[in-house]
Design an enzyme around this catalytic site. Structure first.
Site, PDB file in Angstrom:
ATOM      1  N   TYR A 182     -10.857  12.383   4.629  1.00 31.88           N
ATOM      2  CA  TYR A 182     -10.249  11.060   4.733  1.00 31.88           C
ATOM      3  C   TYR A 182      -9.691  10.691   3.366  1.00 31.88           C
ATOM      4  O   TYR A 182     -10.369  10.838   2.360  1.00 31.88           O
ATOM      5  CB  TYR A 182     -11.291  10.020   5.168  1.00 31.88           C
ATOM      6  CG  TYR A 182     -10.746   8.611   5.218  1.00 31.88           C
ATOM      7  CD1 TYR A 182      -9.793   8.265   6.169  1.00 31.88           C
ATOM      8  CD2 TYR A 182     -11.171   7.630   4.331  1.00 31.88           C
ATOM      9  CE1 TYR A 182      -9.272   6.980   6.218  1.00 31.88           C
ATOM     10  CE2 TYR A 182     -10.655   6.343   4.379  1.00 31.88           C
ATOM     11  CZ  TYR A 182      -9.708   6.023   5.325  1.00 31.88           C
ATOM     12  OH  TYR A 182      -9.193   4.753   5.383  1.00 31.88           O
ATOM     13  N   ASP A 284      -8.791  14.181  -4.493  1.00 29.53           N
ATOM     14  CA  ASP A 284      -9.134  12.808  -4.138  1.00 29.53           C
ATOM     15  C   ASP A 284     -10.594  12.612  -4.521  1.00 29.53           C
ATOM     16  O   ASP A 284     -11.503  13.026  -3.805  1.00 29.53           O
ATOM     17  CB  ASP A 284      -8.916  12.587  -2.638  1.00 29.53           C
ATOM     18  CG  ASP A 284      -9.370  11.211  -2.187  1.00 29.53           C
ATOM     19  OD1 ASP A 284      -9.973  10.483  -3.006  1.00 29.53           O
ATOM     20  OD2 ASP A 284      -9.140  10.876  -1.004  1.00 29.53           O
ATOM     21  N   LYS A 312     -13.206   3.099  -5.632  1.00 26.84           N
ATOM     22  CA  LYS A 312     -14.620   2.783  -5.355  1.00 26.84           C
ATOM     23  C   LYS A 312     -15.436   2.432  -6.611  1.00 26.84           C
ATOM     24  O   LYS A 312     -15.338   1.333  -7.109  1.00 26.84           O
ATOM     25  CB  LYS A 312     -15.253   3.922  -4.562  1.00 26.84           C
ATOM     26  CG  LYS A 312     -14.623   4.045  -3.141  1.00 26.84           C
ATOM     27  CD  LYS A 312     -15.515   4.793  -2.189  1.00 26.84           C
ATOM     28  CE  LYS A 312     -14.829   5.160  -0.886  1.00 26.84           C
ATOM     29  NZ  LYS A 312     -14.942   4.202   0.176  1.00 26.84           N
TER      30      LYS A 312
HETATM   31  C1  LIG Z   1     -12.239  10.181  -0.122  1.00 28.04           C
HETATM   32  C2  LIG Z   1     -11.576   8.851   0.123  1.00 28.04           C
HETATM   33  N1  LIG Z   1     -10.298   8.671  -0.243  1.00 28.04           N
HETATM   34  C3  LIG Z   1      -9.671   7.510  -0.064  1.00 28.04           C
HETATM   35  C4  LIG Z   1     -10.307   6.442   0.539  1.00 28.04           C
HETATM   36  C5  LIG Z   1      -9.588   5.160   0.746  1.00 28.04           C
HETATM   37  O1  LIG Z   1     -10.071   4.214  -0.148  1.00 28.04           O
HETATM   38  P1  LIG Z   1      -9.861   2.653   0.156  1.00 28.04           P
HETATM   39  O2  LIG Z   1     -10.754   2.316   1.299  1.00 28.04           O
HETATM   40  O3  LIG Z   1     -10.251   2.006  -1.147  1.00 28.04           O
HETATM   41  O4  LIG Z   1      -8.423   2.470   0.477  1.00 28.04           O
HETATM   42  C6  LIG Z   1     -11.646   6.586   0.940  1.00 28.04           C
HETATM   43  C7  LIG Z   1     -12.355   5.462   1.583  1.00 28.04           C
HETATM   44  O5  LIG Z   1     -13.417   5.577   2.127  1.00 28.04           O
HETATM   45  C8  LIG Z   1     -12.292   7.829   0.752  1.00 28.04           C
HETATM   46  O6  LIG Z   1     -13.540   8.026   1.139  1.00 28.04           O
END
Ligand SMILES: Cc1ncc(COP(=O)(O)O)c(C=O)c1O
Length: 474
Positions: A182, A284, A312
């Protein structure tokens, strides 16, 4: 950085409530346990129930993100301090949900409180840079070994910038994405996030499946899906699409399918393959940043990508995100060939909080302490799993970990689909009713040990797990 992995077994699509589960031998007993624990849960939450009913009249579904909906009911929170948080009914929890990984600094960390309080009194937004932004980017450059950074506001924005940059720099449209990762909710990465078993296609040639409604087929077709831990698939995609792939995005450690660790040589192999085909690599690190180590998975696992996305935990609890890259990559922002923009980018409140978190919370001593607590938790859980013959194993890295309810190791999303999810909800309820708040999404999520947790917090988690295991076998 040590990796604690011990095979054991569990499934539901991480962010879906669909019950296409494998049937476990313990199913009947688990159903009884869930019924009883959901009743206890609801009895403890009258205040949340009242707020949810009121909220539904003005907030869609009564919550502010669809992932705040939990079964049997969303929990409204009053406040947090240190490793604990309290719901609106006054019930205390050890917070190991950690706001999906945000709360690595714990709640109301004194340094973050001081920095935010001072900043708030001096104005919180100018759409002009402040000195704190430089201090944070200097610290990130040192921790990630990437020289240049920009800020944005969420993980979604960070990975969106990364995809745009890879396409802009290479002048190519195709992007490789890993099945089950994700990366936020923008179109290009909303493909094969948590697809159902019947939709995924052959393992060596996964089908790209839209992760939500509203994603145009034309965009989906530009995202090519591969399995995690499989270099051959990446090589095939690069060869079949020679000169058309801009780059690849992945979580270096998968953290939206429990926790799946990279095989030896996988990340280095990806970098080599992609560069050989003149394509870029993005990590990511929205979840792994500051949790796997103070320099994320990049520092812990020793492979530096071309682009890193952070969010985060970075802000110590305040909303902020960042994108970092090599001089060559970020040069495309510097020279204006890619406009990386946003009204709230580098918001003074957010960078003041980030600076405090980086300098005072995410210290080497804090990570050593988290390592010790993780060892204590893993050992306690493994002991309970063995004593009660639970078909499960523990996977943990840095501050993160989870119980995987399976006896087989999970190497990719296809293995993860085989994991029986019926255990996870029952375990979540036992933890919750026993005063430990975990993310409510079954087998897809993991715990977080913040810099403010202590031994008593860990022991409460282990005690709840042991009660769950004892009841399962009774
Ligand atoms: C690995 C990863 N990338 C991107 C995101 C997206 O982040 P946001 O919810 O701050 O848009 C998340 C959210 O859970 C994530 O777990």
């Amino acid at each position: 950085m040590s990796l604690d992995t011990e095979p054991t077994a569990s499934e539901t699509s991480p962010h879906s409530s669909r019950p296409d589960l494998q049937v476990s031998a313990d199913e009947t007993r688990l159903a009884e346990m869930v019924e009883e624990q959901e009743r206890i849960f609801l009895d403890r939450q009258p205040g949340s129930r009242a707020l949810l009913e009121r909220g539904k009249r003005s907030l869609a579904g009564g919550v502010t993100s669809s992932w705040q909906i939990a079964r049997p009911q969303a929990v409204f929170i009053s406040h947090g301090a240190g490793s604990k948080m309290w719901d609106v009914d006054g019930t205390e929890y050890v917070d190991m949900h950690g706001g999906y990984g945000v709360s690595m600094a714990g709640h109301a960390h004194p340094a973050v409180v001081k920095a935010v309080t001072e900043r708030v009194a001096r104005g919180t937004h100018f759409a002009q840079p402040t000195e704190d932004a430089i201090a944070v980017s200097e610290a990130l450059a040192e921790r990630w070994g990437l020289p240049l950074w920009r800020f944005c506001n969420s993980g979604t924005e960070a990975t969106m910038d990364a995809i745009h940059l890879m396409r802009a720099i290479k002048g190519r449209d195709l992007v490789i994405k890993v099945e089950g990762c994700y990366h936020g909710h923008h179109d290009s990465v909303q493909v094969s996030v948590a697809p159902y078993a019947e939709d995924v296609g052959p393992a060596d040639h996964p089908t790209g499946v839209a992760a939500s409604s509203g994603i145009p087929q034309a965009i989906r077709d530009l995202t090519v899906i591969v399995g995690y831990n499989d270099l051959d698939q990446v090589e095939r995609v690069l060869t079949e699409n020679e000169g058309r792939v801009a780059g690849m995005i992945l979580e270096p450690v998968m953290m939206n399918a429990g926790i799946i660790l990279p095989a030896e040589g996988y990340l280095a192999g990806l970098k080599e393959l992609l560069h050989r085909h003149d394509a870029l690599l993005t990590f990511d690190e929205v979840k792994t940043g500051f949790t796997v180590s103070g320099g994320g998975a990049t520092a812990a696992l020793g492979v530096t990508p071309d682009i890193v996305c952070l969010a985060k935990a970075l802000g110590g609890g305040v909303s902020v995100a960042a994108i970092g890259g090599t001089a060559e990559v970020m040069g495309h922002i510097t020279d204006g060939s890619y406009d990386q923009v946003g009204t709230f980018n580098g918001n003074p409140l957010a960078v003041a909080a980030s600076r405090a978190a980086l300098s005072d919370a995410f210290t080497p001593e804090a990570y050593e302490r988290v390592e010790r607590l993780r060892e204590r938790l893993v050992t306690g859980l493994q002991d309970s799993i063995a004593r009660h013959h639970i078909p499960a194993h523990v996977v943990a890295i840095g501050a993160k970990g989870c119980v995987v309810f399976s006896e087989s190791p999970v190497r990719n999303y296809r293995d993860y689909l085989e994991v029986d999810d019926t255990y996870s909800h029952a375990h979540w309820l036992y933890q919750h009713n026993g005063g430990v708040f975990l993310p409510p999404w079954g087998k897809s999520e993991q715990w977080l040990i913040s810099v403010q947790h202590d031994e008593a917090d860990i022991d409460r988690f282990v005690g709840n797990f042991d009660r769950f295991a004892t009841d399962l076998r009774s």
